[in-house]
Scaffold this motif. Sequence first.
Motif, PDB file in Angstrom:
ATOM      1  N   THR A   1       3.608  53.721  -4.907  1.00 41.55           N
ATOM      2  CA  THR A   1       3.514  54.677  -3.810  1.00 41.55           C
ATOM      3  C   THR A   1       2.923  54.016  -2.564  1.00 41.55           C
ATOM      4  OG1 THR A   1       1.284  55.364  -4.416  1.00 41.55           O
ATOM      5  CG2 THR A   1       3.126  56.521  -5.479  1.00 41.55           C
ATOM      6  N   PRO A   2       3.139  54.606  -1.374  1.00 43.10           N
ATOM      7  CA  PRO A   2       2.489  54.093  -0.160  1.00 43.10           C
ATOM      8  C   PRO A   2       0.967  54.070  -0.272  1.00 43.10           C
ATOM      9  CG  PRO A   2       4.260  55.615   0.413  1.00 43.10           C
ATOM     10  CD  PRO A   2       4.092  55.690  -1.077  1.00 43.10           C
ATOM     11  N   GLU A   3       0.391  55.074  -0.958  1.00 43.89           N
ATOM     12  CA  GLU A   3      -1.060  55.122  -1.131  1.00 43.89           C
ATOM     13  C   GLU A   3      -1.551  53.928  -1.944  1.00 43.89           C
ATOM     14  OE1 GLU A   3       0.517  58.974  -0.090  1.00 43.89           O
ATOM     15  OE2 GLU A   3       1.017  57.633  -1.771  1.00 43.89           O
ATOM     16  N   PHE A   4      -0.802  53.594  -3.006  1.00 46.52           N
ATOM     17  CA  PHE A   4      -1.187  52.433  -3.805  1.00 46.52           C
ATOM     18  C   PHE A   4      -1.083  51.146  -2.991  1.00 46.52           C
ATOM     19  CE2 PHE A   4       0.584  48.787  -6.108  1.00 46.52           C
ATOM     20  CZ  PHE A   4      -0.552  48.400  -6.783  1.00 46.52           C
ATOM     21  N   LYS A   5      -0.013  50.981  -2.243  1.00 44.78           N
ATOM     22  CA  LYS A   5       0.162  49.767  -1.449  1.00 44.78           C
ATOM     23  C   LYS A   5      -0.948  49.627  -0.416  1.00 44.78           C
ATOM     24  CE  LYS A   5       5.163  49.522  -2.145  1.00 44.78           C
ATOM     25  NZ  LYS A   5       6.498  49.517  -1.513  1.00 44.78           N
ATOM     26  N   ALA A   6      -1.389  50.745   0.152  1.00 42.84           N
ATOM     27  CA  ALA A   6      -2.490  50.703   1.112  1.00 42.84           C
ATOM     28  C   ALA A   6      -3.795  50.307   0.411  1.00 42.84           C
ATOM     29  CB  ALA A   6      -2.642  52.061   1.782  1.00 42.84           C
ATOM     30  N   GLN A   7      -4.008  50.833  -0.800  1.00 45.64           N
ATOM     31  CA  GLN A   7      -5.188  50.457  -1.572  1.00 45.64           C
ATOM     32  C   GLN A   7      -5.172  48.968  -1.882  1.00 45.64           C
ATOM     33  OE1 GLN A   7      -5.504  52.330  -5.431  1.00 45.64           O
ATOM     34  NE2 GLN A   7      -7.255  51.063  -6.035  1.00 45.64           N
ATOM     35  N   TYR A   8      -4.001  48.478  -2.264  1.00 45.05           N
ATOM     36  CA  TYR A   8      -3.879  47.047  -2.560  1.00 45.05           C
ATOM     37  C   TYR A   8      -4.252  46.211  -1.334  1.00 45.05           C
ATOM     38  CZ  TYR A   8      -1.917  42.491  -3.600  1.00 45.05           C
ATOM     39  OH  TYR A   8      -1.770  41.134  -3.776  1.00 45.05           O
ATOM     40  N   GLU A   9      -3.762  46.566  -0.172  1.00 44.93           N
ATOM     41  CA  GLU A   9      -4.051  45.788   1.038  1.00 44.93           C
ATOM     42  C   GLU A   9      -5.547  45.794   1.349  1.00 44.93           C
ATOM     43  OE1 GLU A   9      -2.041  43.832   2.595  1.00 44.93           O
ATOM     44  OE2 GLU A   9      -0.353  44.373   1.304  1.00 44.93           O
ATOM     45  N   ARG A  10      -6.210  46.937   1.161  1.00 41.49           N
ATOM     46  CA  ARG A  10      -7.645  47.004   1.403  1.00 41.49           C
ATOM     47  C   ARG A  10      -8.411  46.077   0.457  1.00 41.49           C
ATOM     48  NH1 ARG A  10      -6.663  52.562   1.316  1.00 41.49           N
ATOM     49  NH2 ARG A  10      -7.724  52.736  -0.715  1.00 41.49           N
ATOM     50  N   GLN A  11      -8.066  46.157  -0.813  1.00 38.71           N
ATOM     51  CA  GLN A  11      -8.788  45.346  -1.781  1.00 38.71           C
ATOM     52  C   GLN A  11      -8.422  43.876  -1.664  1.00 38.71           C
ATOM     53  OE1 GLN A  11      -8.791  48.739  -5.249  1.00 38.71           O
ATOM     54  NE2 GLN A  11      -9.719  46.784  -5.754  1.00 38.71           N
ATOM     55  N   ALA A  12      -7.165  43.582  -1.334  1.00 41.30           N
ATOM     56  CA  ALA A  12      -6.750  42.186  -1.173  1.00 41.30           C
ATOM     57  C   ALA A  12      -7.536  41.513  -0.055  1.00 41.30           C
ATOM     58  CB  ALA A  12      -5.251  42.113  -0.897  1.00 41.30           C
ATOM     59  N   ALA A  13      -7.835  42.259   1.004  1.00 39.00           N
ATOM     60  CA  ALA A  13      -8.631  41.704   2.104  1.00 39.00           C
ATOM     61  C   ALA A  13     -10.024  41.320   1.604  1.00 39.00           C
ATOM     62  CB  ALA A  13      -8.722  42.711   3.242  1.00 39.00           C
ATOM     63  N   GLU A  14     -10.604  42.138   0.730  1.00 37.26           N
ATOM     64  CA  GLU A  14     -11.908  41.818   0.147  1.00 37.26           C
ATOM     65  C   GLU A  14     -11.805  40.584  -0.748  1.00 37.26           C
ATOM     66  OE1 GLU A  14     -13.410  45.197  -1.919  1.00 37.26           O
ATOM     67  OE2 GLU A  14     -13.314  46.531  -0.178  1.00 37.26           O
ATOM     68  N   TRP A  15     -10.757  40.505  -1.553  1.00 37.77           N
ATOM     69  CA  TRP A  15     -10.570  39.353  -2.431  1.00 37.77           C
ATOM     70  C   TRP A  15     -10.416  38.068  -1.615  1.00 37.77           C
ATOM     71  CZ3 TRP A  15      -6.190  42.337  -5.363  1.00 37.77           C
ATOM     72  CH2 TRP A  15      -6.763  43.414  -6.058  1.00 37.77           C
ATOM     73  N   ASP A  16      -9.681  38.154  -0.519  1.00 38.52           N
ATOM     74  CA  ASP A  16      -9.488  36.976   0.333  1.00 38.52           C
ATOM     75  C   ASP A  16     -10.827  36.490   0.897  1.00 38.52           C
ATOM     76  OD1 ASP A  16      -6.732  36.741  -0.005  1.00 38.52           O
ATOM     77  OD2 ASP A  16      -6.283  38.078   1.693  1.00 38.52           O
TER      78      ASP A  16
END
Length: 423
Positions: free
Chosen positions: A243-258
């Motif tokens: 879902t778009p909500e999941f993809k947005a969550q992924y982008e938020r967390q990916a920024a933290e992982w980076d």
Amino acid sequence: MTEFDLLNLKYNHIEDARLDMSRILAERARQFSLPQSLYNDPFLFRIDMEEVFMKEWLFVGMACEIPSPGAYMTVDIGQNPVLVVRDRDGGIRAFHNVCRHRGSRVCTGKRGKVANLTCPYHQWTYDLKGDLIYAGTEMGEGFDKSDFGLKPAHCKTAGGFIYVCLAEHEPPEIDQYLAALEAYMEPYDMENAKVAAESTLEENANWKLVIENNRECYHCSGSHPELLRTLLEWDDTTDPRATPEFKAQYERQAAEWDREGIPHKHVEFGLRNRIVRMPLKDGTAVMTMDGKPACKKRMGRIQNPNLGSMRLLHLPNSWNHMQSDHMIVFQVQPVSAQKTLVTTKWLVHKDAVEGEDYDPAQLSYVWDQTNKQDRELAEQNQRGINSLAYQPGPYSETYEFGIINFLDWYADTVLKNLTHDRL
């Protein structure tokens, strides 16, 4: 008439079974489940073992399980007992666990630690590099110990994982995957981890049904209430259901992982290996009943508790989940056409203290329940497939594409190896 006699009516010789296996795999409908015999016929199971499990790289354990020189573990690959040991230089080696005297197993325990490898039958003794160093004086003057070392097996390690291949000659290429695995596992510092809990389930089902069940979450909502407290069902950000909500969550967390230097991007190596880090449900950190960490000490250099789950796939026998405070590794061992062992290990930081930093029951509860549920699903699947009424059914390209990929890999691998055998 015995079951063996009935089977002989179908296959007069194993070569007949090999020819039939080639035909079945070449003619199979790619997006359908396999014909019945590939799930329950002992002759075709033997071919699976010979062409897959005796020729491909298999996950056999974690390096931290044999942390010091002389520490060893044993594993059975079909009828082949294998010994994995850390030598005096700190390297990890694999050998056929078969004494060169009369063939007895050298190490009979599941794990242990020794100065040298001594066969309990007649005390032939090998050093940690597999060289025979003692055979007594009874073998005669012409006996040359250098001719009777343990037979080695191919062995490679990366990121704390140990892989073994029993191929007689050159094993399949795996170095690209191992290089990526080393990089993705670096934050976890697996040499400083330990096994905190372990379980082995015997499942009355063909090994392919065990893998198929793992490669889809179509069944999750009806079968895994504990797991779905934290797990998001889709496979990665490219999952058509995401879902778009999941993809947005992924982008938020990916920024933290980076920011923390935690690898997360999807990488794959054919259909056999892939690595991807995925968020868990928003507000949960790890796969526990409450979504909270199960161990007070995080793995390696990890600071962020919200690492989601880094999923590692290694066909034909392993899937894994890496989280901030613990990791879960799975190993599949076929026993017979309709029996499979599934071993699960939960690992934590080696300095974590049981009862103080973690509770093994809490750590393992979600996947203990999930494994038992999956065993029931696989066994019911096997019972239905054994029926006269069974015929291959269609997979969903949306929900079951992971199974399609697995069976493509399986069919291509068996056909490749069968063809090579005939050359």
